[in-house]
Write a protein that holds these residues in place. Structure first.
Motif, PDB file in Angstrom:
ATOM      1  N   GLY A  41      -7.035  -8.157   0.756  1.00  0.00           N
ATOM      2  CA  GLY A  41      -5.637  -8.504   1.517  1.00  0.00           C
ATOM      3  C   GLY A  41      -4.545  -7.917   0.572  1.00  0.00           C
ATOM      4  N   HIS A  42      -4.734  -7.540  -0.498  1.00  0.00           N
ATOM      5  CA  HIS A  42      -3.814  -6.955  -1.485  1.00  0.00           C
ATOM      6  C   HIS A  42      -3.631  -5.445  -1.845  1.00  0.00           C
ATOM      7  N   MET A  43      -4.463  -4.462  -0.611  1.00  0.00           N
ATOM      8  CA  MET A  43      -4.454  -3.275  -0.978  1.00  0.00           C
ATOM      9  C   MET A  43      -3.222  -2.848  -0.005  1.00  0.00           C
ATOM     10  N   GLY A  64       4.074  -4.210   1.114  1.00  0.00           N
ATOM     11  CA  GLY A  64       3.205  -3.662   1.973  1.00  0.00           C
ATOM     12  C   GLY A  64       1.552  -3.930   2.040  1.00  0.00           C
ATOM     13  N   CYS A  65       1.255  -5.059   1.576  1.00  0.00           N
ATOM     14  CA  CYS A  65      -0.066  -5.463   1.236  1.00  0.00           C
ATOM     15  C   CYS A  65      -0.585  -5.670   2.823  1.00  0.00           C
ATOM     16  N   LEU A  66      -2.008  -5.428   2.845  1.00  0.00           N
ATOM     17  CA  LEU A  66      -2.611  -5.976   4.272  1.00  0.00           C
ATOM     18  C   LEU A  66      -2.200  -7.409   4.574  1.00  0.00           C
ATOM     19  N   ALA A  97       7.640  -7.149   1.175  1.00  0.00           N
ATOM     20  CA  ALA A  97       7.384  -7.811  -0.279  1.00  0.00           C
ATOM     21  C   ALA A  97       6.235  -8.833   0.085  1.00  0.00           C
ATOM     22  N   CYS A  98       5.362  -8.859  -0.948  1.00  0.00           N
ATOM     23  CA  CYS A  98       4.200  -9.755  -0.948  1.00  0.00           C
ATOM     24  C   CYS A  98       4.365 -10.675  -2.314  1.00  0.00           C
ATOM     25  N   GLY A  99       3.972 -11.816  -2.062  1.00  0.00           N
ATOM     26  CA  GLY A  99       3.962 -12.744  -3.250  1.00  0.00           C
ATOM     27  C   GLY A  99       3.315 -12.210  -4.678  1.00  0.00           C
ATOM     28  N   CYS A 100       2.265 -11.269  -4.333  1.00  0.00           N
ATOM     29  CA  CYS A 100       1.672 -10.755  -5.589  1.00  0.00           C
ATOM     30  C   CYS A 100       2.339  -9.770  -6.249  1.00  0.00           C
ATOM     31  N   GLY A 101       3.650  -9.496  -5.785  1.00  0.00           N
ATOM     32  CA  GLY A 101       4.311  -8.585  -6.847  1.00  0.00           C
ATOM     33  C   GLY A 101       4.475  -7.212  -5.983  1.00  0.00           C
TER      34      GLY A 101
END
Ligand SMILES: [Zn+2]
Length: 332
Positions: free
Chosen positions: A172-174, A189-191, A182-186
């Protein structure tokens, strides 16, 4: 006790998710004997969540006239970054924010006096589908869990691949759009930001707020913020153009993710699980086509892209298999 006696006892499996804790008992042959579900109440403190977890474990034992001394061990599937070697929940899932740097295996081992083996929930689901579900008989498999968020698990040459520390498989974070949201992972454009249930809901809500029309407005009596991905799926099946467009966009990004996975792993099977996978070809069909068009042919010709078979039980099936394999072989 002999090694044989220990192996023939049932395994207790637990799947800790953002909304529910599922416990289950499995025979030595991998057959589910019992299953219970209780709310996680994940917003509470780590000790409170662990106390609820222990109560869930005690409950299923009691209801099946078992004591822990008659159980071979405990397998735990948990959302978040899991260090499987040391049995520690290292980084929390956004859905269970307070479980961070928690030595969950040690805590449960001290309380119950049996071996405890912890694995990321999506990795567990991959192992479950590989042993007991869609992936039976397949040696190289990648699982996408398509739900509110997106997770993943990898079976390589018949073994669960966890990476150096247990963090492998975060599909999910590729990055599928370097300029994406922006994604919560930092990262950006994460999947997960473009193809998950939450992404679909976000896209529909923002387009409706701009005044676009859809039968979804009637489905929620104008309460736009209440729209769920499930309702978007229902609207799409009814031919709603907005719902179809939003799902097509999600499916496009999922397809990009699938092409990457197929090129990197050359899997025999890509399994799609989670609630969003119930959309079937609406979500997965474009991915199949994109893999055919864009992935290396040596890999695209080898792969079948299918839906999962174990539903929301994949995690406990996998947790049980993980514990069993760690106990018998010392590794998975
Ligand atoms: Zn991310």
């Amino acid at each position: 006790m002999s090694e044989k006696g220990r192996i023939e006892k049932p395994v207790l499996a637990v799947d800790i998710g953002g909304t529910k804790i599922m416990t289950a008992l499995f025979t030595s042959g991998g057959k589910m004997m019992a299953r219970e579900v209780t709310p996680t109440l994940a917003g509470e403190s780590a000790p409170t969540v662990i106390e609820r977890l222990c109560r869930a474990i005690d409950s299923i034992l009691e209801h099946n006239n078992l004591v822990m001394a008659r159980v071979a061990g405990i397998g735990v599937a948990c959302a978040g970054g899991i260090d499987s070697t040391n049995g520690v929940v290292v980084t929390p899932s956004p859905n269970i924010k307070n479980l961070v740097n928690v030595p969950l295996a040690d805590i449960l081992r001290e309380k119950y006096g049996v071996g405890v083996f912890i694995v990321n929930d999506a990795s567990a689901a991959a192992l479950g589908e590989y042993r007991y579900g869609a992936g039976r008989g397949v040696k190289d498999l990648v699982l996408f869990t398509l739900g509110t968020g997106i997770g993943g698990g990898i079976i390589a040459d018949g073994r669960l691949y966890l990476g150096a520390r247990g963090g492998a498989g975060e599909l999910g974070h590729m990055t599928v759009d370097v300029n994406g949201p922006a994604c919560g992972c930092g990262n950006t454009g994460c999947l997960e930001m473009l193809a998950s249930g939450r992404a679909v809901e976000r896209d529909v809500i923002s387009r409706l707020k701009k005044g676009e029309k859809s039968i979804l407005l009637n489905m929620v009596n104008g309460e736009i913020e209440d729209i769920t991905a499930e309702q978007v799926g229902a609207a799409a099946r009814n031919g709603d153009p907005l719902a179809l467009e939003v799902l097509a966009r999600a499916a496009y990004y999922l397809g990009i993710g699938m092409v990457n996975v197929v090129n990197i792993f050359n899997p025999e099977m890509v399994v799609c699980g989670g609630g969003m996978a119930e959309l079937g070809d609406l979500l997965i069909g474009p991915g199949r086509r994109m893999v055919n068009e864009r992935a290396f042919s040596i890999s695209s010709q080898a792969v079948r892209i299918v839906t999962a078979q174990l539903g929301n039980e994949a995690g406990v099936y996998g947790a049980a298999a993980f514990a069993r394999e760690r106990m018998t072989r010392g590794t998975v």
